[in-house]
Design an enzyme around this catalytic site. Structure first.
Site, PDB file in Angstrom:
ATOM      1  NE  ARG A  56     -20.982-109.545 -64.380  1.00 51.06           N
ATOM      2  CZ  ARG A  56     -20.813-108.626 -63.441  1.00 51.06           C
ATOM      3  NH1 ARG A  56     -20.647-107.357 -63.787  1.00 51.06           N
ATOM      4  NH2 ARG A  56     -20.785-108.968 -62.166  1.00 51.06           N
ATOM      5  CG  HIS A  58     -14.302-105.375 -67.192  1.00 47.13           C
ATOM      6  ND1 HIS A  58     -14.859-106.576 -67.584  1.00 47.13           N
ATOM      7  CD2 HIS A  58     -14.849-105.105 -65.970  1.00 47.13           C
ATOM      8  CE1 HIS A  58     -15.687-107.011 -66.649  1.00 47.13           C
ATOM      9  NE2 HIS A  58     -15.700-106.127 -65.661  1.00 47.13           N
TER      10      HIS A  58
END
Length: 313
Positions: A228, A276
């Site tokens: 993350r 991502h």
């Protein structure tokens, strides 16, 4: 009757999702969350990504919620999220395989200093930068040895790297030396040439990759962050790169996403950024996984990636 209501990716994506479910499970009844006639029922499951607070408030009576991402902080951080409804994270064989391939690509890129090649090509410069170290001489450490982390570690080991892992609690992973607990973290970091972060985002792990942690790595080590964005203190990362403490970084996640156009990570010569995309499986692969989860829950079995509040992931 079991029914899957599709919310993920907005109204325009519902048709594609329904086609994917027809291909892998024609028996499963699906419908659109955005159909004005839809009324939530106690046997319904919802497929979501980042629904609005108003939508989440209507999901309190559902049988389960399945997220199309491996991370669920965007759901749990909303006060409207119905915490009594079981929440399952995205997984499946293709998701794990994609993540393992991405990390292998990133680790090899750091090993061979591929970022320098890209910069030289951009500038039309032909300059040889020799790297003689092989995978067999390179130590890779994986932080976060859960479902994805263990698969990634095995993939790297199969490719010839020396691999170790770190996790919060003790658990054996075949062929991998696993360090457990905070007290083992310094020893783990001291023996890592390239650090791969696959930790979940919890109050204990947010901001964990700071200057103090990076300073425990051998000088010139590399970092791959596919966990993350909030795990990394980005100012500390830039400082470590600028003073040579860190030799390079590959980041698939940042804070925020996307980064502002003027953020220094965009243009840093030792950083490779990707948007991502490390483990975004095909719709059919995700649909197949969702069907497996629903079948497990209908048989009162516990899905492997069921969110557990006590663990925070």
């Amino acid at each position: 009757m079991v029914r899957l209501v599709i919310s993920s990716d907005g109204p325009a994506a519902v048709g594609g999702w329904r086609a994917a479910f027809r291909a892998v499970a024609p028996h499963l009844q699906t419908c659109s969350w955005y159909d004005p006639a839809y009324r939530p029922g106690p046997d319904d499951y919802a497929l979501v990504w980042h629904p609005s607070s108003a939508d989440l408030a209507r999901m309190g009576g559902l049988r389960g919620i399945i997220c199309t991402g491996a991370g669920v902080n965007q759901l749990l951080g909303d006060p409207a999220f119905p915490h009594h409804v079981p929440l399952v994270r995205m997984g499946g064989a293709q998701t794990a395989a994609l993540m393992a391939d991405y990390v292998l690509w990133a680790v090899l890129g750091l090993l061979r200093d591929a970022r320098t090649w890209a910069i030289q090509q951009d500038a039309r410069i032909w300059r040889e930068n020799h790297v003689s170290r092989t995978s067999a001489e390179t130590r890779v450490g994986v932080m976060g040895m859960g479902h994805l982390g263990a698969h990634v570690a095995g993939h790297l080991r199969h490719a010839g790297f020396m691999v170790s892992g770190w996790r919060r609690s003790t658990q054996d992973v075949p062929g991998i030396r696993v360090f457990a607990g905070r007290e083992a973290l310094p020893e783990f970091l001291a023996n890592v040439d390239i650090l791969v972060n696959l930790l979940p985002s919890t109050p204990q792990t947010r901001g964990m990759i700071d200057h103090a942690l990076l300073a425990r790595l051998p000088r010139g080590a590399g970092l791959v962050n596919v966990g993350r964005g909030d795990h990394v203190v980005q100012d500390d990362l830039l400082r470590a790169l600028d003073d040579g403490m860190l030799g390079g970084a590959v980041l698939d996640v940042t804070t925020p996403e996307p980064l502002p156009p003027d953020h220094p990570l965009w243009r840093h010569e030792r950083v490779t950024l990707t948007p991502h995309v490390a483990s975004w499986a095909s719709q059919e692969a995700q649909a197949r996984y969702v069907v497996e989860v629903i079948d497990q829950m209908e048989h009162n079995e516990r899905p492997a990636l069921l969110y557990e509040p006590a663990r925070g992931y």
